[in-house]
Design a protein around this motif. Structure first.
Motif: not given
Length: 221
Positions: A18-21, A24-25, A93-95, A111, A143, A147
């Protein structure tokens, strides 16, 4: 062959991490060590200049406009570079996925301006790319508390109302709180001159803020 078979069997049992978007940002935003407002402007400019250089755009121009609202305001960055293709728009739109070749371009590949979604000054970005009222693609990135997500938009009046008309190229419309709006209102021309003065001196592109052309700072004057 046996090794490849075993690897394939193991891969079938694995679960994707899993990725905590949001986290990450936030981490990527922290890597800059500059004010969030300046990061936003520099990423928007870097994305524009990449297109200007790659496609040899004639009379490259970045237009900035500010709009006041009850919650703060919006800042719009429009560039007259080549609009995104559908494939580029989807990948945008893909981080941490980039439409640029590795090592190519100026901005933070993968990014870019959407890193500002992690800022407490904003949290919402509209992107419009195309050539006018009918032939365009548009999205809203938002945001939430835990998420980030996006939705495609097919009616520009939902973004701009009647206050702004999209022109050929790409526009980033970014929501600002009161503090972010005031900072840009008071300093945006100085931010441009500080970070992009060399480009202005070399006439690499023109910058217009609220209808006024920004001149470079030239110490020889």
């Amino acid at each position: 062959i046996l090794c490849n078979y075993k690897t394939w069997e193991v891969a079938k049992l694995l679960k994707s991490l899993e990725v905590d978007r949001v986290h990450v940002l936030e981490d990527l935003l922290d890597m800059y060590h500059f004010r969030d407002e300046e990061i936003l402007l520099c990423e928007a400019f870097a994305n524009a200049q990449d297109v200007f250089l790659e496609d040899s755009i004639k009379k490259p121009t970045i237009e900035i406009s500010l709009e006041k609202t009850s919650f703060g305001g919006y800042i719009n960055f429009h560039n007259n570079g080549t609009p995104m293709t559908k494939q580029q728009f989807n990948k945008y739109h893909v981080i941490a996925s980039s439409v640029k070749a590795k090592g190519g371009g100026i901005g933070f590949a993968g990014v870019g301006a959407k890193v500002f979604l992690a800022s407490k000054l904003g949290g919402e970005i509209f992107t419009i790319t195309g050539d006018g009222k009918s032939n365009f693609m548009a999205s809203r990135m938002l945001r939430t508390e835990d998420d980030v997500g996006m939705e495609e938009i097919d009616d520009l009046s939902k973004i701009f109302g009647n206050k702004y008309k999209h022109k050929y190229g790409t526009t980033y419309r970014v929501k600002l709180n009161e503090h972010g709006y005031r900072y840009f209102k008071e300093r945006v021309s100085h931010i441009v001159q500080f970070w992009w003065n060399f480009s202005l001196l070399k006439n690499q592109f023109t910058v217009i803020i609220d209808g006024k052309k920004i001149e470079p700072y030239d110490p020889k004057d």
